[in-house]
Design an enzyme around this catalytic site. Structure first.
Site, PDB file in Angstrom:
ATOM      1  N   GLY A 168      -1.745  39.356 -21.121  1.00  0.00           N
ATOM      2  CA  GLY A 168      -0.445  39.136 -20.552  1.00  0.00           C
ATOM      3  C   GLY A 168      -0.698  38.645 -19.132  1.00  0.00           C
ATOM      4  N   GLU A 193      -7.277  40.331 -26.230  1.00  0.00           N
ATOM      5  CA  GLU A 193      -6.422  40.821 -27.167  1.00  0.00           C
ATOM      6  C   GLU A 193      -7.205  40.945 -28.415  1.00  0.00           C
ATOM      7  OE1 GLU A 193      -5.460  38.622 -25.292  1.00  0.00           O
ATOM      8  OE2 GLU A 193      -3.529  38.636 -24.642  1.00  0.00           O
TER       9      GLU A 193
HETATM   10  N1  CAA Z   1      -1.989  48.657 -20.990  1.00  0.00           N
HETATM   11  C1  CAA Z   1      -1.500  49.760 -20.711  1.00  0.00           C
HETATM   12  N2  CAA Z   1      -2.354  50.631 -19.597  1.00  0.00           N
HETATM   13  C2  CAA Z   1      -3.462  49.767 -19.011  1.00  0.00           C
HETATM   14  C3  CAA Z   1      -3.647  48.413 -19.501  1.00  0.00           C
HETATM   15  C4  CAA Z   1      -2.806  48.005 -20.432  1.00  0.00           C
HETATM   16  N3  CAA Z   1      -3.006  46.641 -20.641  1.00  0.00           N
HETATM   17  N4  CAA Z   1      -4.867  48.266 -18.787  1.00  0.00           N
HETATM   18  C5  CAA Z   1      -5.173  49.470 -18.109  1.00  0.00           C
HETATM   19  N5  CAA Z   1      -4.479  50.231 -18.461  1.00  0.00           N
HETATM   20  C6  CAA Z   1      -4.378  51.865 -17.807  1.00  0.00           C
HETATM   21  C7  CAA Z   1      -5.514  52.444 -18.429  1.00  0.00           C
HETATM   22  O1  CAA Z   1      -5.044  53.306 -19.983  1.00  0.00           O
HETATM   23  C8  CAA Z   1      -5.487  53.681 -17.329  1.00  0.00           C
HETATM   24  O2  CAA Z   1      -4.545  54.688 -17.471  1.00  0.00           O
HETATM   25  P1  CAA Z   1      -4.973  56.236 -17.650  1.00  0.00           P
HETATM   26  O3  CAA Z   1      -5.547  56.706 -15.977  1.00  0.00           O
HETATM   27  O4  CAA Z   1      -3.599  57.009 -17.714  1.00  0.00           O
HETATM   28  O5  CAA Z   1      -5.955  56.477 -18.787  1.00  0.00           O
HETATM   29  C9  CAA Z   1      -5.503  52.931 -16.168  1.00  0.00           C
HETATM   30  O6  CAA Z   1      -4.731  51.773 -16.493  1.00  0.00           O
HETATM   31  C10 CAA Z   1      -6.884  52.523 -15.502  1.00  0.00           C
HETATM   32  O7  CAA Z   1      -7.386  51.868 -16.360  1.00  0.00           O
HETATM   33  P2  CAA Z   1      -9.087  51.951 -16.717  1.00  0.00           P
HETATM   34  O8  CAA Z   1      -9.399  53.641 -16.425  1.00  0.00           O
HETATM   35  O9  CAA Z   1      -9.305  51.541 -17.972  1.00  0.00           O
HETATM   36  O10 CAA Z   1      -9.645  50.983 -15.586  1.00  0.00           O
HETATM   37  P3  CAA Z   1     -10.984  50.493 -15.423  1.00  0.00           P
HETATM   38  O11 CAA Z   1     -11.346  50.041 -14.287  1.00  0.00           O
HETATM   39  O12 CAA Z   1     -11.935  51.361 -16.222  1.00  0.00           O
HETATM   40  O13 CAA Z   1     -11.109  49.294 -16.707  1.00  0.00           O
HETATM   41  C11 CAA Z   1      -9.941  47.389 -17.495  1.00  0.00           C
HETATM   42  C12 CAA Z   1     -10.050  48.150 -16.387  1.00  0.00           C
HETATM   43  C13 CAA Z   1     -11.137  46.497 -18.169  1.00  0.00           C
HETATM   44  C14 CAA Z   1      -8.750  46.189 -17.158  1.00  0.00           C
HETATM   45  C15 CAA Z   1      -9.272  48.210 -18.691  1.00  0.00           C
HETATM   46  O14 CAA Z   1      -8.096  48.983 -18.358  1.00  0.00           O
HETATM   47  C16 CAA Z   1      -8.729  47.329 -19.822  1.00  0.00           C
HETATM   48  O15 CAA Z   1      -9.615  46.962 -20.674  1.00  0.00           O
HETATM   49  N6  CAA Z   1      -7.498  47.326 -20.019  1.00  0.00           N
HETATM   50  C17 CAA Z   1      -7.026  46.318 -21.249  1.00  0.00           C
HETATM   51  C18 CAA Z   1      -7.160  45.035 -21.189  1.00  0.00           C
HETATM   52  C19 CAA Z   1      -6.484  44.462 -22.179  1.00  0.00           C
HETATM   53  O16 CAA Z   1      -6.914  44.549 -23.436  1.00  0.00           O
HETATM   54  N7  CAA Z   1      -5.528  43.454 -21.921  1.00  0.00           N
HETATM   55  C20 CAA Z   1      -4.691  43.029 -23.170  1.00  0.00           C
HETATM   56  C21 CAA Z   1      -3.193  43.757 -23.430  1.00  0.00           C
HETATM   57  S1  CAA Z   1      -2.766  43.059 -24.876  1.00  0.00           S
HETATM   58  C22 CAA Z   1      -1.832  41.838 -24.336  1.00  0.00           C
HETATM   59  O17 CAA Z   1      -1.674  41.356 -23.216  1.00  0.00           O
HETATM   60  C23 CAA Z   1      -0.827  41.009 -25.283  1.00  0.00           C
HETATM   61  C24 CAA Z   1      -0.407  39.570 -24.787  1.00  0.00           C
HETATM   62  O18 CAA Z   1      -0.925  38.703 -25.071  1.00  0.00           O
HETATM   63  C25 CAA Z   1       0.956  39.592 -24.199  1.00  0.00           C
END
Ligand code: CAA
Length: 258
Positions: A109, A132
């Site tokens: 997103g 995603e």
């Molecule tokens: N939603 C909720 N929480 C999230 C998040 C998300 N999309 N991305 C990161 N966070 C949170 C993590 O859970 C973490 O929280 P906690 O400390 O409470 O565990 C905090 O943010 C820090 O994140 P990381 O510890 O994972 O940080 P990192 O530096 O190790 O990794 C990252 C960074 C690669 C961006 C990783 O956080 C990640 O892969 N995030 C998810 C990315 C993703 O899959 N996005 C797509 C979401 S679905 C969507 O967007 C649908 C749509 O089309 C609208």
């Protein structure tokens, strides 16, 4: 009413919105999207504001929709709420130009929100992606459609099918971002660009934005016809007279926004 997940400032004629949910890497929860919509409503209504900059932190523009918030939803929840479209589309209906200043992660997103803006200026560490597929779903706010229009089918398909991220250089090469700047200049550059736009004739800027956006919605011949009619309309404005007179008189134009 204040904002919980964003910071809102006015910098001369530019509205600056900073996504501010650092503990979750600016994950786009419902409250954040609601804040963003209200800030855009206010900026749209504020005659002093001519353009908007949307930015995040150095680590993350936004890491996507809030996965924790959506993980418990079932089909009827998302269908009846028209989940993810509702609220997010406010960005695409804003008539004033919005520049996305993207550093760090713009994922899922976050990438979709950046693409809803009018153009993207990237910091050197920007990373774009639609991951995603790696969490068992697909983009839900235009990612499969807008990314394909920006970068073409092959790259968009690869990114949506594998979740591969694109760095700033590849994003610039592919046309996803207009240009790359050093991270420590990102905000000042975006604000300067927005200020430049805000200093032009307001109605003509709105017309130009409307015409470029039209190219996404229609055929080439219809789009060219539409552009020509809007071009003709500029001749009904005081600012077209002023702009051309100022050029001939070798002076700066004084826009009346009429
Ligand atoms: N939603 C909720 N929480 C999230 C998040 C998300 N999309 N991305 C990161 N966070 C949170 C993590 O859970 C973490 O929280 P906690 O400390 O409470 O565990 C905090 O943010 C820090 O994140 P990381 O510890 O994972 O940080 P990192 O530096 O190790 O990794 C990252 C960074 C690669 C961006 C990783 O956080 C990640 O892969 N995030 C998810 C990315 C993703 O899959 N996005 C797509 C979401 S679905 C969507 O967007 C649908 C749509 O089309 C609208």
């Amino acid at each position: 009413m204040g904002y919980e997940y964003i910071l809102v400032e006015k910098k001369e004629s530019v509205g600056l919105i900073t996504l501010n949910r650092p503990k979750a890497l600016n994950a786009l929860c419902a409250g954040l999207i609601d804040d963003l919509g209200r800030a855009l409503d206010d900026m749209e209504a504020d005659d002093d504001i001519g353009a908007v900059v949307l930015t995040g932190s150095e680590k993350a523009f936004a890491a996507g929709a809030d996965i924790k918030e959506m993980s418990e939803k079932d089909f009827m929840d998302v269908y009846l709420q028209d989940f993810i479209t509702k609220g997010w589309e406010r960005i695409t209906t804003c008539r004033k130009p919005i520049i996305a200043a993207v550093a760090g992660y713009a994922l899922g997103g976050g990438c979709e929100v950046a693409m809803m803006c009018d153009f993207i200026i990237a910091g050197e560490n920007a990373k774009f992606g639609q991951p995603e597929i790696t969490i068992g779903t697909i983009p839900g706010s235009g990612g499969t459609q807008r990314l394909t229009r920006f970068v073409g089918k092959s790259k968009a398909m690869e990114m949506c099918l594998t979740g591969r991220l694109m760095d700033a250089e590849e994003a610039e090469r592919s046309g996803l971002v207009s240009r790359i700047v050093p991270n420590d200049e990102l905000l000042s550059d975006a604000l300067k660009t927005a200020q430049q736009i805000a200093g032009l004739s307001r109605p003509i800027v709105l017309m130009a934005k409307e015409c470029v956006n039209r190219s996404y919605e229609t055929t080439l011949s219809e789009g060219v016809r539409y552009e020509r009619r809007v071009f003709h309309s500029t001749f009904a404005t005081e600012d077209q007279k002023e702009g051309m007179a100022a050029f001939a008189e070798k002076r700066q134009p004084k826009w009346k926004n009429r």
